[in-house]
Design an enzyme around this catalytic site. Structure first.
Site, mmCIF file in Angstrom:
data_model
loop_
_atom_site.group_PDB
_atom_site.id
_atom_site.type_symbol
_atom_site.label_atom_id
_atom_site.label_comp_id
_atom_site.label_asym_id
_atom_site.label_seq_id
_atom_site.Cartn_x
_atom_site.Cartn_y
_atom_site.Cartn_z
ATOM 1 N N HIS A 175 0.855 -1.195 0.000
ATOM 2 C CA HIS A 175 0.000 0.000 0.000
ATOM 3 C C HIS A 175 0.884 1.236 0.000
ATOM 4 O O HIS A 175 1.928 1.257 0.642
ATOM 5 C CB HIS A 175 -0.888 0.015 1.255
ATOM 6 C CG HIS A 175 -2.071 0.898 1.126
ATOM 7 N ND1 HIS A 175 -2.010 2.250 1.343
ATOM 8 C CD2 HIS A 175 -3.346 0.621 0.764
ATOM 9 C CE1 HIS A 175 -3.209 2.771 1.137
ATOM 10 N NE2 HIS A 175 -4.034 1.809 0.785
ATOM 11 N N ASP A 186 -7.859 -5.515 0.141
ATOM 12 C CA ASP A 186 -8.323 -6.405 -0.938
ATOM 13 C C ASP A 186 -7.912 -7.851 -0.738
ATOM 14 O O ASP A 186 -8.341 -8.718 -1.500
ATOM 15 C CB ASP A 186 -7.761 -5.904 -2.281
ATOM 16 C CG ASP A 186 -8.412 -4.595 -2.689
ATOM 17 O OD1 ASP A 186 -7.691 -3.629 -3.012
ATOM 18 O OD2 ASP A 186 -9.653 -4.519 -2.635
HETATM 19 C C1 SDX Z 1 -6.230 -0.174 -2.864
HETATM 20 O O1 SDX Z 1 -4.461 4.345 -2.039
HETATM 21 C C2 SDX Z 1 -5.419 3.746 -1.412
HETATM 22 O O2 SDX Z 1 -5.840 4.132 -0.359
HETATM 23 C C3 SDX Z 1 -5.984 2.539 -2.147
HETATM 24 C C4 SDX Z 1 -6.982 1.690 -1.367
HETATM 25 C C5 SDX Z 1 -8.261 2.440 -1.101
HETATM 26 O O3 SDX Z 1 -8.967 2.082 -0.142
HETATM 27 O O4 SDX Z 1 -8.624 3.305 -1.941
HETATM 28 O O5 SDX Z 1 -6.421 1.289 -0.128
HETATM 29 C C6 SDX Z 1 -7.381 0.453 -2.157
HETATM 30 O O6 SDX Z 1 -6.002 0.154 -3.995
HETATM 31 C C7 SDX Z 1 -5.350 -1.136 -2.119
HETATM 32 C C8 SDX Z 1 -4.153 -1.658 -2.983
HETATM 33 C C9 SDX Z 1 -4.662 -2.795 -3.873
HETATM 34 N N1 SDX Z 1 -3.625 -3.164 -4.842
HETATM 35 C C10 SDX Z 1 -2.963 -4.336 -4.746
HETATM 36 O O7 SDX Z 1 -3.095 -5.138 -3.827
HETATM 37 C C11 SDX Z 1 -2.030 -4.608 -5.917
HETATM 38 C C12 SDX Z 1 -0.676 -5.095 -5.391
HETATM 39 N N2 SDX Z 1 -0.006 -3.981 -4.694
HETATM 40 C C13 SDX Z 1 0.879 -3.175 -5.438
HETATM 41 O O8 SDX Z 1 0.777 -3.109 -6.786
HETATM 42 C C14 SDX Z 1 1.412 -1.945 -4.685
HETATM 43 O O9 SDX Z 1 1.716 -2.351 -3.411
HETATM 44 C C15 SDX Z 1 0.559 -0.701 -4.664
HETATM 45 C C16 SDX Z 1 0.177 -0.267 -6.016
HETATM 46 C C17 SDX Z 1 -0.664 -0.931 -3.837
HETATM 47 C C18 SDX Z 1 1.382 0.399 -3.990
HETATM 48 O O10 SDX Z 1 2.461 0.615 -4.791
HETATM 49 P P1 SDX Z 1 3.536 1.774 -4.461
HETATM 50 O O11 SDX Z 1 3.247 2.444 -3.177
HETATM 51 O O12 SDX Z 1 3.673 2.619 -5.680
HETATM 52 O O13 SDX Z 1 4.838 0.962 -4.193
HETATM 53 P P2 SDX Z 1 5.826 0.484 -5.324
HETATM 54 O O14 SDX Z 1 5.045 -0.092 -6.477
HETATM 55 O O15 SDX Z 1 6.794 1.591 -5.580
HETATM 56 O O16 SDX Z 1 6.547 -0.749 -4.593
HETATM 57 C C19 SDX Z 1 7.734 -0.574 -3.816
HETATM 58 C C20 SDX Z 1 8.461 -1.914 -3.890
HETATM 59 C C21 SDX Z 1 8.780 -2.342 -5.329
HETATM 60 O O17 SDX Z 1 9.872 -3.222 -5.298
HETATM 61 P P3 SDX Z 1 11.376 -2.612 -5.599
HETATM 62 O O18 SDX Z 1 11.270 -1.828 -6.901
HETATM 63 O O19 SDX Z 1 11.701 -1.745 -4.413
HETATM 64 O O20 SDX Z 1 12.267 -3.850 -5.713
HETATM 65 O O21 SDX Z 1 7.619 -2.952 -3.371
HETATM 66 C C22 SDX Z 1 7.313 -3.877 -4.417
HETATM 67 C C23 SDX Z 1 7.580 -3.175 -5.715
HETATM 68 O O22 SDX Z 1 7.864 -4.102 -6.754
HETATM 69 N N3 SDX Z 1 5.913 -4.238 -4.260
HETATM 70 C C24 SDX Z 1 5.442 -5.477 -4.378
HETATM 71 C C25 SDX Z 1 4.069 -5.390 -4.128
HETATM 72 N N4 SDX Z 1 3.744 -4.102 -3.879
HETATM 73 C C26 SDX Z 1 4.896 -3.399 -3.970
HETATM 74 N N5 SDX Z 1 6.072 -6.655 -4.664
HETATM 75 C C27 SDX Z 1 5.263 -7.756 -4.704
HETATM 76 N N6 SDX Z 1 3.940 -7.742 -4.467
HETATM 77 C C28 SDX Z 1 3.308 -6.580 -4.179
HETATM 78 N N7 SDX Z 1 1.989 -6.563 -3.949
#
Ligand code: SDX
Length: 440
Positions: free
Chosen positions: A313, A372
């Site tokens: 998140h 989720d």
């Molecule tokens: C919702 O914003 C809100 O409030 C949203 C929400 C709401 O109520 O409205 O809470 C609802 O959207 C919840 C999130 C649902 N999405 C998912 O579950 C999809 C999986 N999660 C990710 O795609 C991710 O965690 C995000 C999109 C939710 C957040 O992404 P960020 O903050 O932009 O973080 P990032 O993508 O920059 O990740 C940082 C690191 C990266 O690795 P490195 O480049 O440092 O090696 O963490 C990794 C990412 O690859 N990473 C994950 C991951 N989430 C982040 N690796 C594996 N699995 C994951 N789920």
């Protein structure tokens, strides 16, 4: 409480020979802001912050999140108390009006919604003309923007509080009917008209699963569980879809057009579409026999961009307080419904959570289950198809979008959203006629 604002210094910005004091904008809780509106004029540069990780778009009094402490409050009330003691319609009133309603106010609010749950018969013909197999989020987005035409009377003046209230009531009233109809059409089953004798969430379930030739009885515990899930989804600060609603609304587009844009944003798998993606992930593991360890390794190796859906998140760097409540509810619901197959999926999800929370890859990146991760299991146990999960998220988020849209329009600081950019393309070049551009 915020310390005395005078004790907290303004920001100071220096860019080359230019410097600027950035006035502090005090928060009642959470991070203060510094106002950078004068920055471009004073320094000749613009701020760049893709994804807005350090940039606030507005002041707001609606929802507060502390991602490190796992805190979520609607208008100052902790989500745990609202989930346990409130109702979805009461939370809708709270988010939109800013205060918990009196019994009389809640009755009037609920009655106005109940009276408007029918779709205009012509609207129903339009809405049910979408392909039955179309993704429900696309159908919902089309239906909501279509409300601007069938209920155009409510969009004459977007700044009029009475018109804002009318649009809010019509959305809260008709969206559940639209979602129920979408589920019924996908199943090839007849549509049911609303039943005024039922509560909001109970009648949504009846319109979704009930049949015209038999009575529909449902366990009040299941109704309460779904109503509580709607509360958990009701608002969440300036998330992607809410920011979209605010951006579209800042042009003074009507509430239907703005909320329909929010539905579009929510449909993305990185946002609200994640609840559907979690079930697809668990189904894939079950159907292929892939172990939790094997899947986690694929995630860590970033194979084909595989992510652990339902984890991570932008704000929560601790356990999403909503996920904890949903996980506990999952046990209750699955037990009540005796959904053994889903129970196996729940066990797999909990094993996935346990393995991830101990693994350095996730610990280092502060990745925890978000809202989720578990919701899809409950929806499946209730009988919803996977493609209906994100429309359920949209129904829950409706009051938040409405409240944030109204707050934005009524904020004197609001201007039409128009970000700057840092251009790094071709500087200047002359047109070359096609005959001179080479043969290939
Ligand atoms: C919702 O914003 C809100 O409030 C949203 C929400 C709401 O109520 O409205 O809470 C609802 O959207 C919840 C999130 C649902 N999405 C998912 O579950 C999809 C999986 N999660 C990710 O795609 C991710 O965690 C995000 C999109 C939710 C957040 O992404 P960020 O903050 O932009 O973080 P990032 O993508 O920059 O990740 C940082 C690191 C990266 O690795 P490195 O480049 O440092 O090696 O963490 C990794 C990412 O690859 N990473 C994950 C991951 N989430 C982040 N690796 C594996 N699995 C994951 N789920």
């Amino acid at each position: 409480m915020a310390e005395n604002i005078n004790e907290k210094p303004n920001g100071q910005l220096r860019v080359g020979d230019n410097s600027l004091e950035l006035p502090r904008v005090p928060a009642s809780c959470g991070e203060d802001g510094v106002h950078i509106g004068a920055m471009r004029t004073a320094t000749g540069v613009v701020a760049l912050d893709p994804g807005f990780n350090s940039t606030a778009s507005c002041n707001s009094k609606i929802t507060f999140i502390d991602g490190d402490k796992g805190i979520l409050r609607y208008r100052g009330y902790p989500i745990e108390q609202l989930a346990e003691r409130s109702s979805f319609l009461e939370v809708c009133y709270l988010l939109i009006h800013g205060e918990l309603p009196t019994a009389k106010e809640l009755k009037a609010f609920s009655e106005r919604i109940h009276e408007n749950r029918l779709l205009h018969e012509d609207f129903k013909s339009f809405f049910t003309a979408f392909p039955a197999h179309g993704h429900p989020m696309s159908v919902l987005q089309g239906g909501i923007v279509g409300m601007s035409t069938y209920y155009e009377y409510s969009t004459k003046n977007v700044l009029d509080p009475q018109q804002q209230e009318e649009q809010a009531i019509l959305l809260l009233a008709k969206v559940p009917t639209m979602i129920a109809y979408t589920a019924k059409r996908a199943a090839g089953l007849p549509l049911l008209y609303p039943d005024a004798s039922r509560s909001y969430t109970e009648d949504f379930l009846r319109m979704t699963f009930g049949l015209p030739y038999q009575s529909y009885d449902i366990d009040p515990e299941i109704v309460h569980a779904l109503d509580m899930l709607f509360i958990l989804h009701a608002d969440h600060e300036q998330n992607c879809s809410t920011s979209t609603v605010r951006m579209v609304g800042s042009a003074q587009a009507n509430m239907y057009a703005s909320v329909a844009s929010g539905v579009g944003a929510l449909s993305g798998p990185l946002h609200g579409g994640a609840n559907e993606a979690v079930l697809d992930m668990l189904n894939m593991m079950r159907d292929t026999g892939m172990t939790v360890k094997e899947f986690v390794n694929k995630v860590k190796n970033k194979e084909d961009g595989v992510k652990l859906m339902g984890f991570g998140h932008r704000v929560y760097k601790n356990y999403d307080p909503r996920a904890a409540i949903v996980r506990d509810t999952a046990h209750t619901v699955l037990k009540r419904l005796g959904a053994s197959e889903v129970s196996e999926m729940l066990d797999m999800a909990m094993e996935l959570e346990e393995v991830a929370l101990k693994d350095e890859y996730f610990v280092k990146r502060r990745l925890y289950p978000n809202v989720d991760f578990y919701t899809g299991l409950i929806y499946t146990a209730m009988g919803f198809k996977t493609k209906m999960f994100t429309p359920l998220f949209a129904l829950g988020r409706l009051p938040g979008w409405i409240a944030q849209y109204i707050e934005m329009l009524n904020d004197p600081a609001t201007k039409i959203g128009r970000p700057r950019q840092v251009y790094d393309g071709e500087v200047l070049r002359d047109y070359i006629p096609v005959r001179e551009r080479g043969k290939n």
